[in-house]
Design a protein around this motif. Structure first.
Motif, PDB file in Angstrom:
ATOM      1  N   CYS A 184       0.835  -1.200   0.000  1.00 33.43           N
ATOM      2  CA  CYS A 184       0.000   0.000   0.000  1.00 33.43           C
ATOM      3  C   CYS A 184       0.873   1.255   0.000  1.00 33.43           C
ATOM      4  O   CYS A 184       2.065   1.201   0.310  1.00 33.43           O
ATOM      5  N   PRO A 185       0.288   2.405  -0.339  1.00 33.65           N
ATOM      6  CA  PRO A 185       1.037   3.658  -0.222  1.00 33.65           C
ATOM      7  C   PRO A 185       1.442   3.914   1.228  1.00 33.65           C
ATOM      8  O   PRO A 185       0.652   3.673   2.151  1.00 33.65           O
ATOM      9  N   VAL A 186       2.659   4.397   1.423  1.00 31.62           N
ATOM     10  CA  VAL A 186       3.176   4.707   2.756  1.00 31.62           C
ATOM     11  C   VAL A 186       3.761   6.116   2.742  1.00 31.62           C
ATOM     12  O   VAL A 186       4.532   6.461   1.842  1.00 31.62           O
ATOM     13  N   ARG A 187       3.395   6.910   3.738  1.00 28.82           N
ATOM     14  CA  ARG A 187       3.945   8.246   3.901  1.00 28.82           C
ATOM     15  C   ARG A 187       4.567   8.343   5.291  1.00 28.82           C
ATOM     16  O   ARG A 187       3.950   7.924   6.279  1.00 28.82           O
ATOM     17  N   ILE A 188       5.767   8.896   5.371  1.00 25.88           N
ATOM     18  CA  ILE A 188       6.476   9.008   6.641  1.00 25.88           C
ATOM     19  C   ILE A 188       6.838  10.472   6.878  1.00 25.88           C
ATOM     20  O   ILE A 188       7.438  11.118   6.013  1.00 25.88           O
ATOM     21  N   LEU A 189       6.466  10.980   8.063  1.00 21.39           N
ATOM     22  CA  LEU A 189       6.832  12.328   8.480  1.00 21.39           C
ATOM     23  C   LEU A 189       7.806  12.195   9.647  1.00 21.39           C
ATOM     24  O   LEU A 189       7.525  11.499  10.617  1.00 21.39           O
ATOM     25  N   HIS A 190       8.958  12.871   9.544  1.00 20.36           N
ATOM     26  CA  HIS A 190       9.961  12.703  10.594  1.00 20.36           C
ATOM     27  C   HIS A 190      10.727  14.005  10.809  1.00 20.36           C
ATOM     28  O   HIS A 190      11.205  14.623   9.855  1.00 20.36           O
ATOM     29  N   GLY A 191      10.821  14.412  12.066  1.00 27.25           N
ATOM     30  CA  GLY A 191      11.587  15.607  12.402  1.00 27.25           C
ATOM     31  C   GLY A 191      13.070  15.302  12.498  1.00 27.25           C
ATOM     32  O   GLY A 191      13.469  14.289  13.082  1.00 27.25           O
ATOM     33  N   MET A 192      13.891  16.181  11.959  1.00 25.48           N
ATOM     34  CA  MET A 192      15.341  15.959  11.972  1.00 25.48           C
ATOM     35  C   MET A 192      15.973  16.365  13.299  1.00 25.48           C
ATOM     36  O   MET A 192      17.168  16.123  13.521  1.00 25.48           O
ATOM     37  N   ARG A 193      15.184  16.953  14.208  1.00 25.73           N
ATOM     38  CA  ARG A 193      15.658  17.252  15.556  1.00 25.73           C
ATOM     39  C   ARG A 193      14.979  16.342  16.590  1.00 25.73           C
ATOM     40  O   ARG A 193      14.808  16.715  17.742  1.00 25.73           O
ATOM     41  N   ASP A 194      14.620  15.178  16.136  1.00 24.89           N
ATOM     42  CA  ASP A 194      13.979  14.183  16.990  1.00 24.89           C
ATOM     43  C   ASP A 194      15.030  13.563  17.911  1.00 24.89           C
ATOM     44  O   ASP A 194      15.945  12.889  17.434  1.00 24.89           O
ATOM     45  N   PRO A 195      14.936  13.751  19.247  1.00 27.20           N
ATOM     46  CA  PRO A 195      15.931  13.197  20.154  1.00 27.20           C
ATOM     47  C   PRO A 195      15.670  11.745  20.522  1.00 27.20           C
ATOM     48  O   PRO A 195      16.516  11.088  21.128  1.00 27.20           O
ATOM     49  N   ASP A 196      14.491  11.224  20.174  1.00 28.46           N
ATOM     50  CA  ASP A 196      14.097   9.886  20.586  1.00 28.46           C
ATOM     51  C   ASP A 196      14.244   8.848  19.485  1.00 28.46           C
ATOM     52  O   ASP A 196      14.707   7.724  19.732  1.00 28.46           O
ATOM     53  N   VAL A 197      13.823   9.199  18.280  1.00 27.39           N
ATOM     54  CA  VAL A 197      13.926   8.292  17.133  1.00 27.39           C
ATOM     55  C   VAL A 197      14.670   9.046  16.027  1.00 27.39           C
ATOM     56  O   VAL A 197      14.084   9.900  15.367  1.00 27.39           O
ATOM     57  N   ASP A 221      13.336  21.321  11.275  1.00 27.25           N
ATOM     58  CA  ASP A 221      13.269  21.841  12.641  1.00 27.25           C
ATOM     59  C   ASP A 221      12.257  21.077  13.491  1.00 27.25           C
ATOM     60  O   ASP A 221      11.876  21.523  14.569  1.00 27.25           O
ATOM     61  N   GLY A 222      11.816  19.911  13.021  1.00 25.15           N
ATOM     62  CA  GLY A 222      10.810  19.155  13.737  1.00 25.15           C
ATOM     63  C   GLY A 222      11.392  18.303  14.851  1.00 25.15           C
ATOM     64  O   GLY A 222      12.501  17.775  14.738  1.00 25.15           O
ATOM     65  N   ASP A 231       2.904  21.299  11.988  1.00 13.92           N
ATOM     66  CA  ASP A 231       3.051  19.853  11.864  1.00 13.92           C
ATOM     67  C   ASP A 231       1.691  19.184  11.708  1.00 13.92           C
ATOM     68  O   ASP A 231       1.539  18.237  10.915  1.00 13.92           O
ATOM     69  N   LEU A 232       0.713  19.651  12.470  1.00 13.17           N
ATOM     70  CA  LEU A 232      -0.632  19.074  12.384  1.00 13.17           C
ATOM     71  C   LEU A 232      -1.270  19.369  11.028  1.00 13.17           C
ATOM     72  O   LEU A 232      -1.982  18.520  10.475  1.00 13.17           O
ATOM     73  N   ARG A 233      -0.989  20.540  10.482  1.00  8.94           N
ATOM     74  CA  ARG A 233      -1.498  20.842   9.134  1.00  8.94           C
ATOM     75  C   ARG A 233      -0.875  19.916   8.105  1.00  8.94           C
ATOM     76  O   ARG A 233      -1.560  19.415   7.196  1.00  8.94           O
ATOM     77  N   LEU A 234       0.424  19.676   8.239  1.00  9.77           N
ATOM     78  CA  LEU A 234       1.110  18.774   7.312  1.00  9.77           C
ATOM     79  C   LEU A 234       0.530  17.364   7.411  1.00  9.77           C
ATOM     80  O   LEU A 234       0.329  16.685   6.393  1.00  9.77           O
ATOM     81  N   LEU A 235       0.252  16.910   8.620  1.00  7.63           N
ATOM     82  CA  LEU A 235      -0.331  15.586   8.802  1.00  7.63           C
ATOM     83  C   LEU A 235      -1.685  15.497   8.105  1.00  7.63           C
ATOM     84  O   LEU A 235      -1.962  14.529   7.379  1.00  7.63           O
ATOM     85  N   ALA A 236      -2.536  16.498   8.312  1.00  5.00           N
ATOM     86  CA  ALA A 236      -3.855  16.493   7.683  1.00  5.00           C
ATOM     87  C   ALA A 236      -3.738  16.505   6.162  1.00  5.00           C
ATOM     88  O   ALA A 236      -4.448  15.769   5.453  1.00  5.00           O
ATOM     89  N   GLU A 237      -2.839  17.322   5.643  1.00  7.89           N
ATOM     90  CA  GLU A 237      -2.640  17.377   4.193  1.00  7.89           C
ATOM     91  C   GLU A 237      -2.134  16.044   3.657  1.00  7.89           C
ATOM     92  O   GLU A 237      -2.545  15.600   2.571  1.00  7.89           O
ATOM     93  N   THR A 238      -1.259  15.409   4.407  1.00  8.17           N
ATOM     94  CA  THR A 238      -0.719  14.123   3.974  1.00  8.17           C
ATOM     95  C   THR A 238      -1.818  13.077   3.876  1.00  8.17           C
ATOM     96  O   THR A 238      -1.891  12.319   2.900  1.00  8.17           O
ATOM     97  N   VAL A 239      -2.681  13.032   4.880  1.00  6.62           N
ATOM     98  CA  VAL A 239      -3.806  12.091   4.843  1.00  6.62           C
ATOM     99  C   VAL A 239      -4.743  12.401   3.673  1.00  6.62           C
ATOM    100  O   VAL A 239      -5.182  11.491   2.950  1.00  6.62           O
TER     101      VAL A 239
END
Length: 245
Positions: A184-197, A221-222, A231-239
Motif C-alpha cells: 500500500c502507499p506509505v507516507r512518513i513524516l519525521h523531524g530531523m531534531r527528533d531526540p528519541d527516534v 526543525d521538527g 506539523d498538524l497541518r502537514l499531517l492532515a494534508e498528507t492524509v
C-alpha cells in the motif's frame, strides 16, 4: 458529526466517528493515548470532511484497563487488531505515531487486504532492540535482566518503566531485518531534531518496505512529537493527499 465512545470487551477504550471510507485509524505512541494533540486534530479534520475516524487506547494506556508495566509490543499489537476488526469496516488508512508506527505496520501485515494506506509519524519499528537497548549502559541492562524493570527519567512526565518482558517480546516482532510485505502507499513524516527516534531510522523503514509508493518527508526543525500547528497541518494534508483506495 457525533463521536461515539465505548469499551471493547469492557477493557479497551475507543472513540469513533461514522463517515465515508476509507476511514482513518490513529495508533498512539509509547505511553501516549487517544487524547493527544495529533489524535484530536485528526479527529476534528475527519469530522469536518465527513470521514470515518477511530482512535483508541492500548491496554495500560489512557482510559483502557490494565497496568502499563504489564504491556508488550505483542499485546498492544493484539489490542490494535482486536479494535480494528471490531470497529472498522472497508478500507482504512492507518496513522501511527512513534511506537504506533510499529503497531500500525504489524496491523497492516496482519490485515493487508483492509489497508488503503499507512502514515508514520516518527515511526519507531524495532525500537526496543535497535534504539532503546543499545542506548542503555551495562548497569541499566543488568537491572532490567535481574530485577525485571528499569525506571527511566522522561522529559514528558513520570519515569518510564522499561521491563524485561517489553525488551524480550519486542525482539519477537522486529520488522526491519527483512522485507516488509506491504504494497500500500506509505507516507512518513519525521523531524530531523527528533531526540528519541533518529530520522535515519526512517530510512531503514523505507528500504525495508516492499511498496514502491513510499515517500519520506523530513522536517528540518521538527522534534519527536510533531505537534506544532504547522506539523498538524502537514499531517492532515498528507492524509488528504493519499489515494482513495
Amino acid at each position: 458529526m457525533t463521536e461515539r465512545t465505548g469499551r471493547l470487551h469492557d477493557r479497551l477504550a475507543w472513540a469513533r466517528l461514522d463517515g465515508v471510507q476509507p476511514g482513518v485509524v490513529f495508533l498512539p505512541g509509547f505511553r501516549s493515548d487517544m487524547q493527544g494533540s495529533k489524535a484530536l486534530a485528526l479527529r476534528d479534520h475527519c469530522a469536518a470532511r465527513g470521514r470515518a475516524f477511530l482512535r483508541f487506547d492500548y491496554s495500560g494506556h489512557g482510559e483502557s484497563e490494565g497496568r502499563f508495566e504489564d504491556g508488550t509490543i505483542g499485546q498492544w499489537a493484539a489490542d490494535a487488531i482486536a479494535v480494528f476488526d471490531a470497529l472498522t469496516e472497508g478500507p482504512q488508512v492507518l496513522v501511527g505515531s512513534s511506537m504506533g508506527g510499529w503497531i500500525a505496520l504489524l496491523l497492516a501485515r496482519a490485515r493487508p487486504e483492509r489497508i488503503a494506506a499507512l502514515v508514520g509519524i516518527a515511526p519507531a519499528p524495532d525500537f526496543t532492540e535497535k534504539l532503546m537497548w543499545p542506548a542503555f549502559g551495562e548497569a541499566e541492562r543488568e537491572e532490567i535482566m535481574q530485577r525485571g524493570v528499569l525506571h527511566l527519567p522522561s522529559q514528558y512526565g513520570e519515569p518510564t518503566p522499561v521491563t524485561r518482558a517489553l525488551i524480550e517480546d519486542g525482539g519477537q516482532h522486529n520488522l526491519l531485518d527483512a522485507p516488509i510485505p506491504l504494497r500500500c502507499p506509505v507516507r512518513i513524516l519525521h523531524g530531523m531534531r527528533d531526540p528519541d527516534v533518529p530520522w535515519q531510522h526512517a530510512l531503514r523503514l523505507v528500504e525495508a518496505l516492499e511498496s514502491e509508493d513510499v515517500r519520506l518527508h523530513l522536517i528540518k526543525d521538527g522534534d519527536h512529537r510533531l505537534s506544532r500547528p504547522e506539523d498538524l497541518r502537514l499531517l492532515a494534508e498528507t492524509v488528504d493527499q493519499l489515494p482513495a483506495g
